[in-house]
Design a protein around this motif. Sequence first.
Motif, short mmCIF file in Angstrom:
data_model
loop_
_atom_site.label_atom_id
_atom_site.label_comp_id
_atom_site.label_asym_id
_atom_site.label_seq_id
_atom_site.Cartn_x
_atom_site.Cartn_y
_atom_site.Cartn_z
N MET A 1 0.91 -1.36 0.17
CA MET A 1 0.03 0.00 -0.01
C MET A 1 1.06 1.33 0.00
N PRO A 2 0.57 2.16 -0.95
CA PRO A 2 1.54 3.25 -1.02
C PRO A 2 1.08 4.45 0.03
N VAL A 3 2.25 5.05 0.52
CA VAL A 3 2.06 5.93 1.25
C VAL A 3 1.33 7.22 0.56
N SER A 4 0.44 7.98 1.52
CA SER A 4 -0.13 8.82 0.63
C SER A 4 0.61 9.89 -0.04
N GLY A 5 0.27 10.02 -1.47
CA GLY A 5 1.03 10.81 -2.51
C GLY A 5 2.01 10.20 -2.98
N GLN A 6 2.38 8.80 -2.76
CA GLN A 6 3.47 8.20 -3.28
C GLN A 6 2.79 7.64 -4.41
N THR A 7 3.60 7.58 -5.71
CA THR A 7 3.05 7.21 -6.99
C THR A 7 3.86 5.83 -7.26
N LEU A 8 2.97 4.95 -7.44
CA LEU A 8 3.30 3.65 -7.82
C LEU A 8 3.86 3.36 -9.32
N SER A 9 4.87 2.40 -9.53
CA SER A 9 5.53 2.06 -10.98
C SER A 9 4.24 1.39 -11.52
N SER A 10 4.45 1.36 -12.94
CA SER A 10 3.31 0.72 -13.83
C SER A 10 3.40 -0.79 -13.33
N GLN B 1 3.89 -2.40 -10.52
CA GLN B 1 3.19 -2.32 -9.26
C GLN B 1 1.70 -2.18 -9.42
N ILE B 2 1.34 -1.12 -10.39
CA ILE B 2 -0.09 -1.00 -10.80
C ILE B 2 -0.47 -2.29 -11.54
N ASN B 3 0.24 -2.78 -12.34
CA ASN B 3 -0.13 -4.15 -13.04
C ASN B 3 -0.47 -5.22 -12.30
N TYR C 1 -10.00 7.23 -4.13
CA TYR C 1 -8.51 7.22 -4.44
C TYR C 1 -7.77 5.82 -4.19
N ASP C 2 -8.53 5.30 -3.10
CA ASP C 2 -7.73 3.90 -2.83
C ASP C 2 -7.64 3.04 -4.17
N PHE C 3 -8.56 3.13 -4.78
CA PHE C 3 -8.79 2.44 -6.23
C PHE C 3 -7.79 3.07 -7.13
N GLY C 4 -7.94 4.51 -7.13
CA GLY C 4 -7.15 5.44 -8.04
C GLY C 4 -5.68 5.21 -7.84
N ASP C 5 -5.25 5.29 -6.63
CA ASP C 5 -3.65 4.99 -6.47
C ASP C 5 -3.19 3.54 -6.64
N LEU C 6 -4.19 2.56 -6.54
CA LEU C 6 -3.50 1.16 -6.41
C LEU C 6 -3.72 0.56 -7.94
#
Length: 129
Positions: A1-10, A12-14, A50-55
């Motif tokens: 789970m990312p820290v708030s504001g952290q961007t995941l790599s592609s 990680q998202i995949n 944004y849980d879904f948006g970020d993850l």
Amino acid sequence: MPVSGQTLSSSQINANRAVVDGFLNKLATRISQANLSSIANFGLYGAQFYDFGDLLDSSSWTSSRQIVIWLAATQGGTCSEIENAFCSLPSIGGYYPAIWQYSQNPDYDLSNYDSGINLGVWPVVTSPC
């Protein structure tokens, strides 16, 4: 789970998308094996959009299955302001929220659920209210 504001790599998202798709496909298989097609509407519940948006980077992801989206959030304002916010929520995996539960005093749930048409079944929503 990312820290708030952290961007995941592609990658990680995949990987997150693969987990969600695997979960949904497993549910569909179990429902089919148990001959429970009358309860085939299943879905995802998230504390915030944004849980879904970020993850999942849900703005560019389409779910492998039809899903019902339930969201919960804390938001102030009048009921009409909340209803207007609900109708403009973005899609998740290509589907819009069927229910949005938020905390207010008293707690208030807003949904596209129509008990007169499909008693006991939450709808899959493919367009905003």
